[in-house]
Design an enzyme around this catalytic site. Structure first.
Site, PDB file in Angstrom:
ATOM      1  N   SER A  84      38.481  38.529  40.319  1.00  0.00           N
ATOM      2  CA  SER A  84      37.444  37.589  39.624  1.00  0.00           C
ATOM      3  C   SER A  84      37.827  37.273  38.290  1.00  0.00           C
ATOM      4  O   SER A  84      37.523  36.310  37.499  1.00  0.00           O
ATOM      5  CB  SER A  84      35.995  37.657  39.943  1.00  0.00           C
ATOM      6  OG  SER A  84      35.810  38.078  41.361  1.00  0.00           O
ATOM      7  N   PHE A  85      37.933  38.317  37.440  1.00  0.00           N
ATOM      8  CA  PHE A  85      38.247  38.452  36.113  1.00  0.00           C
ATOM      9  C   PHE A  85      39.553  38.624  35.708  1.00  0.00           C
ATOM     10  O   PHE A  85      39.727  39.015  34.405  1.00  0.00           O
ATOM     11  CB  PHE A  85      37.071  39.052  35.395  1.00  0.00           C
ATOM     12  CG  PHE A  85      35.864  38.623  35.482  1.00  0.00           C
ATOM     13  CD1 PHE A  85      35.233  37.365  35.046  1.00  0.00           C
ATOM     14  CD2 PHE A  85      34.818  39.391  36.651  1.00  0.00           C
ATOM     15  CE1 PHE A  85      34.049  36.948  35.403  1.00  0.00           C
ATOM     16  CE2 PHE A  85      33.889  38.893  37.051  1.00  0.00           C
ATOM     17  CZ  PHE A  85      33.250  37.693  36.344  1.00  0.00           C
ATOM     18  N   SER A  86      40.392  38.765  36.553  1.00  0.00           N
ATOM     19  CA  SER A  86      41.819  39.323  36.065  1.00  0.00           C
ATOM     20  C   SER A  86      42.915  38.921  37.028  1.00  0.00           C
ATOM     21  O   SER A  86      42.740  38.534  38.428  1.00  0.00           O
ATOM     22  CB  SER A  86      41.769  40.857  35.993  1.00  0.00           C
ATOM     23  OG  SER A  86      41.357  41.381  37.517  1.00  0.00           O
ATOM     24  N   ARG A  87      44.207  39.069  36.548  1.00  0.00           N
ATOM     25  CA  ARG A  87      45.292  38.719  37.403  1.00  0.00           C
ATOM     26  C   ARG A  87      46.298  39.898  36.957  1.00  0.00           C
ATOM     27  O   ARG A  87      46.448  40.432  35.990  1.00  0.00           O
ATOM     28  CB  ARG A  87      46.101  37.649  37.040  1.00  0.00           C
ATOM     29  CG  ARG A  87      45.352  36.377  37.425  1.00  0.00           C
ATOM     30  CD  ARG A  87      45.932  35.088  37.036  1.00  0.00           C
ATOM     31  NE  ARG A  87      45.725  34.874  35.687  1.00  0.00           N
ATOM     32  CZ  ARG A  87      46.109  33.864  34.697  1.00  0.00           C
ATOM     33  NH1 ARG A  87      47.100  33.075  35.430  1.00  0.00           N
ATOM     34  NH2 ARG A  87      46.013  33.716  33.735  1.00  0.00           N
ATOM     35  N   ASP A  98      41.546  51.755  38.975  1.00  0.00           N
ATOM     36  CA  ASP A  98      40.237  50.887  38.959  1.00  0.00           C
ATOM     37  C   ASP A  98      39.207  51.486  38.173  1.00  0.00           C
ATOM     38  O   ASP A  98      38.362  51.925  39.091  1.00  0.00           O
ATOM     39  CB  ASP A  98      40.187  50.056  40.360  1.00  0.00           C
ATOM     40  CG  ASP A  98      39.310  48.818  40.364  1.00  0.00           C
ATOM     41  OD1 ASP A  98      38.502  48.844  39.151  1.00  0.00           O
ATOM     42  OD2 ASP A  98      39.051  48.217  41.285  1.00  0.00           O
ATOM     43  N   ASN A 149      41.915  52.030  45.967  1.00  0.00           N
ATOM     44  CA  ASN A 149      42.043  52.251  44.764  1.00  0.00           C
ATOM     45  C   ASN A 149      42.732  53.535  44.341  1.00  0.00           C
ATOM     46  O   ASN A 149      42.668  54.071  43.338  1.00  0.00           O
ATOM     47  CB  ASN A 149      40.625  52.468  43.952  1.00  0.00           C
ATOM     48  CG  ASN A 149      39.939  51.042  43.725  1.00  0.00           C
ATOM     49  OD1 ASN A 149      40.593  50.042  43.660  1.00  0.00           O
ATOM     50  ND2 ASN A 149      38.594  50.981  43.605  1.00  0.00           N
ATOM     51  N   ARG A 154      45.381  39.279  42.095  1.00  0.00           N
ATOM     52  CA  ARG A 154      44.195  38.525  41.398  1.00  0.00           C
ATOM     53  C   ARG A 154      43.044  39.155  41.632  1.00  0.00           C
ATOM     54  O   ARG A 154      42.710  39.834  42.751  1.00  0.00           O
ATOM     55  CB  ARG A 154      44.246  37.227  42.077  1.00  0.00           C
ATOM     56  CG  ARG A 154      45.493  36.338  41.676  1.00  0.00           C
ATOM     57  CD  ARG A 154      45.279  34.729  42.282  1.00  0.00           C
ATOM     58  NE  ARG A 154      46.419  33.872  42.200  1.00  0.00           N
ATOM     59  CZ  ARG A 154      46.370  32.957  41.061  1.00  0.00           C
ATOM     60  NH1 ARG A 154      45.264  32.698  40.473  1.00  0.00           N
ATOM     61  NH2 ARG A 154      47.542  32.150  40.732  1.00  0.00           N
ATOM     62  N   ILE A 164      51.480  39.588  41.241  1.00  0.00           N
ATOM     63  CA  ILE A 164      51.059  40.610  42.265  1.00  0.00           C
ATOM     64  C   ILE A 164      49.732  40.749  42.887  1.00  0.00           C
ATOM     65  O   ILE A 164      49.475  41.509  43.518  1.00  0.00           O
ATOM     66  CB  ILE A 164      52.054  41.835  42.282  1.00  0.00           C
ATOM     67  CG1 ILE A 164      51.456  42.460  40.972  1.00  0.00           C
ATOM     68  CG2 ILE A 164      53.447  41.798  42.170  1.00  0.00           C
ATOM     69  CD1 ILE A 164      52.034  43.884  40.684  1.00  0.00           C
ATOM     70  N   THR A 204      31.475  48.873  46.474  1.00  0.00           N
ATOM     71  CA  THR A 204      31.663  48.836  47.872  1.00  0.00           C
ATOM     72  C   THR A 204      30.684  49.442  48.661  1.00  0.00           C
ATOM     73  O   THR A 204      30.511  50.637  48.629  1.00  0.00           O
ATOM     74  CB  THR A 204      33.216  49.088  48.295  1.00  0.00           C
ATOM     75  OG1 THR A 204      34.219  48.646  47.474  1.00  0.00           O
ATOM     76  CG2 THR A 204      33.348  48.472  49.714  1.00  0.00           C
ATOM     77  N   LYS A 242      48.062  43.950  33.468  1.00  0.00           N
ATOM     78  CA  LYS A 242      46.819  43.325  34.105  1.00  0.00           C
ATOM     79  C   LYS A 242      46.055  42.551  32.891  1.00  0.00           C
ATOM     80  O   LYS A 242      45.890  43.050  31.779  1.00  0.00           O
ATOM     81  CB  LYS A 242      45.863  44.358  34.446  1.00  0.00           C
ATOM     82  CG  LYS A 242      44.538  43.985  35.029  1.00  0.00           C
ATOM     83  CD  LYS A 242      43.693  45.226  35.676  1.00  0.00           C
ATOM     84  CE  LYS A 242      42.512  44.855  36.133  1.00  0.00           C
ATOM     85  NZ  LYS A 242      41.778  45.988  36.707  1.00  0.00           N
ATOM     86  N   LYS A 264      37.720  54.410  46.582  1.00  0.00           N
ATOM     87  CA  LYS A 264      38.035  53.953  48.145  1.00  0.00           C
ATOM     88  C   LYS A 264      39.582  53.752  48.231  1.00  0.00           C
ATOM     89  O   LYS A 264      40.452  53.998  47.321  1.00  0.00           O
ATOM     90  CB  LYS A 264      37.467  52.669  48.341  1.00  0.00           C
ATOM     91  CG  LYS A 264      37.809  51.610  47.424  1.00  0.00           C
ATOM     92  CD  LYS A 264      36.997  50.070  47.487  1.00  0.00           C
ATOM     93  CE  LYS A 264      37.329  49.122  46.457  1.00  0.00           C
ATOM     94  NZ  LYS A 264      36.455  47.975  46.715  1.00  0.00           N
ATOM     95  N   ASP A 312      33.748  53.819  42.042  1.00  0.00           N
ATOM     96  CA  ASP A 312      34.200  52.804  43.086  1.00  0.00           C
ATOM     97  C   ASP A 312      35.535  53.412  43.819  1.00  0.00           C
ATOM     98  O   ASP A 312      36.726  52.829  43.765  1.00  0.00           O
ATOM     99  CB  ASP A 312      34.570  51.505  42.408  1.00  0.00           C
ATOM    100  CG  ASP A 312      34.838  50.628  43.437  1.00  0.00           C
ATOM    101  OD1 ASP A 312      34.129  50.357  44.405  1.00  0.00           O
ATOM    102  OD2 ASP A 312      35.332  49.328  43.155  1.00  0.00           O
TER     103      ASP A 312
END
Length: 413
Positions: free
Chosen positions: A98-101, A229, A213, A96, A94, A248, A117, A210, A208
């Site tokens: 850069s360093f996780s799925r 997050d 999140n 993806r 559900i 961001t 995760k 936003k 972070d």
């Protein structure tokens, strides 16, 4: 995005709005309007966005394709640690990063749904994000903060089992409900402030915050809102200097951009930006030029011009202005913000006008502008919300961001 993926910095300013397109499309079709919005995006992070259309008759070719797809799914499941698959049935990918799925799973014994995760920790940056997130998740227990269930660790990967939030992102809920007033905004902000205030009392700065999140636990009207997050979170109540400008850009507080000592007040600035977006569908600080964007944030001058601001109460504007204070010492704390009369009394002086049409229109226009500036920007941003970016691309993006930030600070001096 929810719950701690790596972020692709150049596209971050567009990403939060693209995730709303699916809700805009669904609402427009239900109302029979706006044929221009035909794009679809996959569900992001914990927002599964599951749809169950009636199955169409399958041709022989379809059956073969489905067979190959099932083979790929089986092979994909085989890549999971056996300790994980022994307890959880893997259902769907559900999200993806850069360093996780993130995958949706069911506990084999209870059939209760969760999210897992999977965080790649072979690279130093992946380990850093994972360590930051787990350090927070192991400490927190609050109705408005995503809850850790279980952790499985291996040398290359960490599997983090979390609550599954299926109610969508904050802006998705604003758009999909079809009716949105200031009172609705205060309900969401009450929950966000409750979660953030709890984190701040523990000495945790999110860094972070936003709309993407902030996720709803379930699709129901009474769902709780969850802060997620924690890949960039930091600890300790004392002032500290940011090592870089990760996150961001449009949500960053002036002291972060200027590389000055910061506190948990950076989260309150970000919530001021969130409140502005939720009430209008526009950003208080935005510019194609990163340098001009930073300059406008540092000056802290946001306007309340254009629809729907003439219909928004003065108390709501006062709430936002008290959060978007350049001097972090004068910003409302989370406890002060939740007791601000606009929030505490649920917009007592508002007109109760339905702001939905204006918010949705502004979101569409922003997406259209992004697409016109770069024909592939909308597609690439939608893709980035649901597919992985390479680690090398993320590192290159971060270096570019650092260079831009350094140039900006030199000019300001």
């Amino acid at each position: 995005m929810g719950c701690g993926a790596g972020k692709v910095l150049p596209e971050a300013s567009v990403k939060g709005y693209v995730s709303v397109v699916q809700s805009l499309v669904a609402f427009s079709r239900a109302k029979g309007g706006d044929e221009g919005l035909k794009k679809k995006t996959r569900g992001t992070w914990f927002s599964t966005g599951d749809k169950n259309p009636a199955p169409e008759p399958k041709s022989q070719g379809q059956t073969l394709r489905d067979g190959r797809k099932l083979d790929r799914v089986a092979k994909y499941k085989d890549t999971f640690d056996p300790r994980v698959t022994a307890r959880y049935d893997i259902k769907a990918l559900i999200g993806r990063g850069s360093f996780s799925r993130v995958v949706r799973v069911e506990h084999r014994a209870t059939r209760q749904p969760f999210a897992i995760k999977m965080m790649e920790v072979e690279l130093p940056e992946g380990r850093e994000v994972c360590a930051s997130e787990l350090a927070v998740l192991h400490r927190v227990s609050h109705p408005n903060v995503i809850q850790l269930i279980q952790v499985f660790q291996s040398p290359q990967r960490v599997y983090v089992v979390l609550e599954l939030a299926t109610g969508g992102e904050l802006l998705e809920r604003v758009v999909s409900r079809g009716h949105f007033t200031e009172r609705d905004a205060t309900r969401a902000l009450q929950m966000a402030l409750a979660g953030v205030g709890y984190l701040h009392r523990l000495g945790i700065t999110h860094r972070d915050l936003k709309p993407e999140n902030l996720l709803y636990y379930h699709p129901g009207a009474e769902s709780r809102l969850l802060v997620t997050d924690f890949g960039l979170a930091s600890f300790g109540g004392a002032e500290k200097v940011s090592d870089d400008t990760r996150g961001t850009p449009e949500y960053m507080a002036p002291e972060v951009l200027l590389r000055k000592p910061y506190t948990c007040a950076v989260d309150m600035w970000a919530l001021g930006v969130v409140a502005y977006i939720v009430l209008s569908g526009t950003m208080p600080f935005e510019d194609d030029s990163r340098t001009r964007l930073y300059r406008s944030i540092v000056r802290g001058k946001c306007s309340f011009h254009g629809d729907p601001w003439p219909s928004v109460s003065n108390l709501a504007k006062d709430f936002i202005q008290r959060l978007l204070q350049v001097d972090h010492a004068t910003r409302l704390t989370a406890d002060q913000a939740i007791h601000h009369p606009w929030v505490a009394n649920m917009a007592p002086s508002s007109s109760m006008r339905n702001l939905h049409r204006s918010i949705s229109r502004n979101l569409r226009q922003r997406l259209s502008r992004s697409s016109s500036r770069c024909p592939s920007s909308a597609a690439s941003a939608a893709s980035s919300a649901s597919s992985a970016s390479s680690a090398s691309r993320k590192l290159r993006s971060r270096n570019e961001e650092r260079e831009t930030s350094a140039n900006f600070r030199r000019r300001e001096k």
